[in-house]
Each structure stands twice: as C-alpha cells, then as structure tokens.
Enzyme design. Sequence first.
Site, PDB file in Angstrom:
ATOM      1  N   GLY A 109      27.582  25.165  66.012  1.00  0.00           N
ATOM      2  CA  GLY A 109      27.715  23.726  66.092  1.00  0.00           C
ATOM      3  C   GLY A 109      27.821  23.046  64.751  1.00  0.00           C
ATOM      4  O   GLY A 109      27.654  21.834  64.647  1.00  0.00           O
ATOM      5  N   GLU A 150      39.002  27.832  75.780  1.00  0.00           N
ATOM      6  CA  GLU A 150      38.080  26.764  75.417  1.00  0.00           C
ATOM      7  C   GLU A 150      38.393  25.468  76.159  1.00  0.00           C
ATOM      8  O   GLU A 150      37.488  24.741  76.569  1.00  0.00           O
ATOM      9  CB  GLU A 150      38.119  26.527  73.903  1.00  0.00           C
ATOM     10  N   ASP A 162      41.674  25.689  65.361  1.00  0.00           N
ATOM     11  CA  ASP A 162      40.631  26.637  64.975  1.00  0.00           C
ATOM     12  C   ASP A 162      41.051  28.073  65.256  1.00  0.00           C
ATOM     13  O   ASP A 162      40.847  28.971  64.441  1.00  0.00           O
ATOM     14  CB  ASP A 162      39.338  26.326  65.730  1.00  0.00           C
TER      15      ASP A 162
END
Length: 379
Positions: A109, A150, A162
């Site tokens: 995170g 995702e 990403d």
Amino acid sequence: MTSSTPTTVTAVAPGRVNLIGEHTDYNHGLCLPYAIPLACTATLTVRDDRGLTIASDKGEPWSGSLDDVEARVVTGWPSYVAGVIWALGQDGWQVPGLDISISSTIPLGGGLSSSAALECAVAVGLAGLLGQDLDRASRLHLAEACRRAETEYVGAPTGGMDQLASLLGAADHAVFIDFADAAPVTDLVRVAFSAADLTIVVTDTGVRHSLADGDGGYAQRREQCEAAAAALGVASLRDAGIDDLGALSDPVLLARARHVVSENARVVETVAALEEDRWADAGTLLTASHTSLRDDFAVSCPELDVSVAAAVDAGALGARMTGGGFGGCTIALVRRDEAPQVTAAIDAAYTARGWSTPRQHELAPSAGADLIPGDSAPE
C-alpha cells in the site's frame, strides 16, 4: 503438462516508481515509470489435483481450488493471485492446481505497486510452468492479463501502467508508455542518474491506501475524468487541450481535467529533459506534477506534502508524490552527495510534527520481471 516442462518455478517481479505521469494511464495518456530493486517473488509448484494454496510472508494463507477461482469468490490479498489465474484461464491457458508461495520486499500500500508485482510474479511463473515464451509480445500479453486481474477480478480500476513497468523494465531505463490506443505503445528511455551523480530518494510516508477500498478516492477520480471528457465531447481527456478546458463549468471537473492535460505535457517535457541531461528542468517538472496532484487532482495528504517540501528545501532538484495517492511514497531527484541531507531534512520535518520516522530508499531503475534461473527454471 509434459515431461519437458518443470513442476516448480520461481519468478520475481519488481515494484515500480513512476517518475511522472500520474492518473494519466486510464485517461489514455502518457506516463514514465521504472522498475525498482524491491520485488515480489513467487514459487509455483504443480499439484496432481485442482487444489490451490497461496501462502505469503505478508498475509494469512489461503486454500481452496481452481473452482473457487472460476467462481470468482476469492477475496482479500489472495484475489490478486486468483485474478491472474482467472485472466489467463480466460485466455485459454490450462492452469493446473498449484501450491504458491509468495514473499515480497515491497511496502504494501506504499505506492510502489506491490499488487502489480504480485500479479506479474505469478503470471511469469505460470508462463514458465506452461512453457510460454517471455519475449516482448508475451510480456505485453501478460501485462494486459494482470491488468484485467486487478480491474475485473479484484475490482481496483487501475490503468495498466504498473504491470507494464514491472514486466518491461530494464536497468538504467524508464518505460515510456502511451495509452492512446487499446494496445499501449511502449519504449525504453535511458535514465542516466548514476552517470550524472544523481539518485532518486524514495520516502515511504507510512500512510497506507487501497485502490480497491471503494471509499470514493481512486474510483471517484476516474469517474470525474470520464465525466469531464464527456462534457468536452471527447473520447478521453487525452484528446483535450489546455485551451479546451474553458468549456467546463463544473470547478471540480475542470481541476481534474487540468491535471490530466498538463501532466501529459509534463511527461513529454520530462522525456526530452532526461534525454538531454537537463536535470534541473526535470526536477522542476517533478515538483510541478506534485503541485498539480495536490491542488487539481486532490490526491495528496499532509505527509506527502511535507516530504516533498522538505526535500526541495534541502536541495533536491525536484520532488513529487508517486502512485495513486492518498498516502504512499514520494520521490526526490537528488545530487548523490546531497542525499543524506535531504533524507535527514525529511526525517526532521516528520519529527517536528510528531509523526513516525519515514522509511527511505535510494532506488535505481532496475530489470523487469523474469524467471529465476536454477533447478526450478524450464529447460
């Protein structure tokens, strides 16, 4: 599985730092990330049934079966692994039952893309198990499968930057990505930080976020960008120019669109500055990006702002938040011999406010995801 394919493989996939180009990927825009030495490692071992176990040094283990994956009932952190298996299964891959063990050096995170690294490590491991190539075309396919994992399985509406950075990264290079079309266009841009006696200081604020938490943060920004594009009559904000934005009467939509349009321009300018070794100009662009993310896109937080301000005041050429925002990390472009004073200034600024000392790294552009050679690698 055949006798020529392995029964166990280990794959490693890096996290990423995004130099510039934030919240542009899902707006069909431009970005410039690079892979970092912090990485996720996945070891996959084939089972003789349809069982699936997932163990990690960062979370509680999970056990179930491929039927659970197909039924899309896997939740929590294992859903990122299940999502990759599901997405590649949708593409026709015959994924066997597996025992999967995960370890990671990426802060969870923290804005360094721990989730994409997890996805890419599993995807590369599956490619190794199933005898798939890891050439450029295959890496692009895996990146898209991980993005779908995702977005569609986990429910985090990310844009794909990403995963591309993790799979296409190279030492001393950033990955320039243009999301204008359905199939992103990518190119490597040499980033000669070391040769110029520069370094990137990454500061982990310790403030954690989740892109799939449904709190109206990331998903709300994406919806606002889509609403701004619709109000302007364009397919995406990539098709808008700065002079077009006067047509937006809603001040929030105007601010969101202004960030995206100006950020795309900053990416182009940063690539030119890097290619011409104009480091001061590159630093100025990084700081301008943070100002835009703070004021127009409203995804910063006090810890990010203090980190950026302290770094610049201590001599950094430029600094910005990196990642989706609402916490996570900042980056600062720093002369190598001034890195200690910059990190000390950030520490002091946190201490003065009663905050915990942040974790700091110097992270150079590194290689992308791959199988780890050895007994577990395919022949």
